[in-house]
Design an enzyme around this catalytic site. Structure first.
Site, PDB file in Angstrom:
ATOM      1  N   HIS A  26      -3.328   6.158   3.317  1.00  0.00           N
ATOM      2  CA  HIS A  26      -4.188   5.049   2.912  1.00  0.00           C
ATOM      3  C   HIS A  26      -3.742   3.736   3.548  1.00  0.00           C
ATOM      4  CE1 HIS A  26      -5.849   2.026   0.005  1.00  0.00           C
ATOM      5  NE2 HIS A  26      -6.886   2.847   0.025  1.00  0.00           N
ATOM      6  N   SER A  80     -11.553  -0.558  -0.817  1.00  0.00           N
ATOM      7  CA  SER A  80     -10.243  -0.756  -0.189  1.00  0.00           C
ATOM      8  C   SER A  80     -10.380  -1.245   1.252  1.00  0.00           C
ATOM      9  CB  SER A  80      -9.433   0.541  -0.232  1.00  0.00           C
ATOM     10  OG  SER A  80      -8.889   0.758  -1.504  1.00  0.00           O
ATOM     11  N   ASP A  93       0.840  -1.198   0.000  1.00  0.00           N
ATOM     12  CA  ASP A  93       0.000   0.000   0.000  1.00  0.00           C
ATOM     13  C   ASP A  93       0.875   1.248   0.000  1.00  0.00           C
ATOM     14  OD1 ASP A  93      -2.317   1.821   0.769  1.00  0.00           O
ATOM     15  OD2 ASP A  93      -3.305  -0.124   0.938  1.00  0.00           O
TER      16      ASP A  93
END
Length: 354
Positions: A105, A289, A71
């Site tokens: 994120h 996600s 990620d």
């Protein structure tokens, strides 16, 4: 960090190899499920919908299971991740061991997956699992970082991970992907994925956030390369109450045979899944996600309950025990159905029953 994705197309579920998992464990839960339904548990709304407390009560919390997180990195200095790292991982942007998270994120996904059960804010699905974080390019299509992703997968596997959370996908509809085309854009990753699936790995991908009828490239990749299916899961995002697909998730479509549905939050105040931000605040996140991260955590927690099984056997059991009643019978939208951790922790996996 891009959030590319897409969704829907009918696919008959004909795989005879999928485990039925129809027997019942004779043992009762070691602890009452209600003991795990704390304010911290309820704050992470997706946990209740998938009945995570039943899995916890039977002993599945992620202990001794490693998950690789590919990620935007991870702020591992936060208290939510104290003791949660198996290895510092690697930062391909700064070319050094360990990671930072400029975008945030990756930290949010790590929170959904494995944040500590410590009485603060929320906790992750597999709060006793351990992570290996990897950081690749922060703000572009994944195919620009093919070699970094491939190296992350291989390194994670070499360091003990068999579960790989990938909360990203390339913005190419799965229906347009062929082996030759994917080999043009992600040659290194394709080669590593093939090898690791053959060696027992499981890759989790979100279907995408474009409210389309088909998933994006990676979640639908076994359409073009069927040998990947045994190590693949695609994930659609539901509203937090599980009542329907959320406001932006792509459908399972051609990935229906290896796709599962879980809460992923929705737009609007307090409508997302609660997680931890890169600066340590508790924030809402929504989309496919976090839904993918929830499934990666579930695989880790279930693996800890069934250590006799390999990761791919756990994947088959999770899919086989999904709830296919009511709206979830629509495989075009919801694939194998709503993830059900009470059923997955109660029924003996087929490979153990035989």
């Amino acid at each position: 960090m891009p959030h590319p994705f897409s969704a829907l197309r009918t696919l008959a579920l004909t795989s005879a190899s999928l485990l039925a998992g129809c027997l019942t464990l004779p043992e009762q839960p070691h602890t009452e499920a209600a003991a795990f339904e704390t304010p911290e548990y309820r704050a992470q709304q997706g946990l209740e919908i998938v009945k995570a407390s039943a899995l916890y009560a039977r002993g599945g919390t992620g202990q001794n299971v490693i998950v690789a997180l590919i990620d935007s990195g991870l702020n591992s200095n936060l208290t939510e991740f104290e003791g949660r790292l198996s290895d510092p991982g690697f930062d391909h942007v700064e070319n050094r061991p360990g990671t930072v998270d400029r975008v945030g994120h990756g930290t949010q996904m790590a929170g959904i997956l494995a944040a500590n059960k410590d009485g603060q804010g929320m906790h992750g699905m597999a709060f006793d699992a351990r992570l290996i974080p990897f950081r690749f390019g922060d703000d572009n299509e994944p195919f620009f970082f093919d070699s970094e992703i491939a190296q992350s997968w291989q390194s994670g596997f070499d360091k003990g991970a068999r579960l790989f959370n990938n909360s990203w996908a390339n913005a190419i509809p799965a229906t347009e992907i062929t082996e030759a085309r994917y080999n043009q854009v992600m040659p290194d990753s394709l080669a590593v994925a093939r090898k690791l699936v053959e060696d027992g790995a499981v890759f989790v991908f979100p279907t995408g956030n474009e409210l389309k009828r088909e998933p994006l490239a990676e979640p639908g990749l076994p359409v073009a390369l069927p040998e990947l299916e045994k190590g693949w899961i695609a994930v659609v995002a539901l509203k937090n109450d599980g009542s329907a697909i959320n406001g932006k998730s792509n459908y399972c479509g051609v990935a229906a045979a290896w796709c599962i549905a879980v809460p992923g939050g929705d737009a609007g105040p307090q409508a997302g899944l609660l997680t931890v931000s890169k600066d340590g605040r508790y924030v809402q996140t929504a989309g496919t996600s976090p839904a993918a991260a929830l499934v990666s955590g579930a695989l880790a927690a279930l693996q800890s309950l069934y250590p006799q099984l390999n990761a791919q056997q756990v994947r088959e059991h999770l899919l086989a025990t999904a709830n296919r009643t009511g709206i979830y019978a629509n495989s075009e939208a919801y694939g194998r159905g709503l993830m059900d951790l009470e059923a997955a922790s109660r029924r003996i996996p087929g490979s153990l029953a035989n």
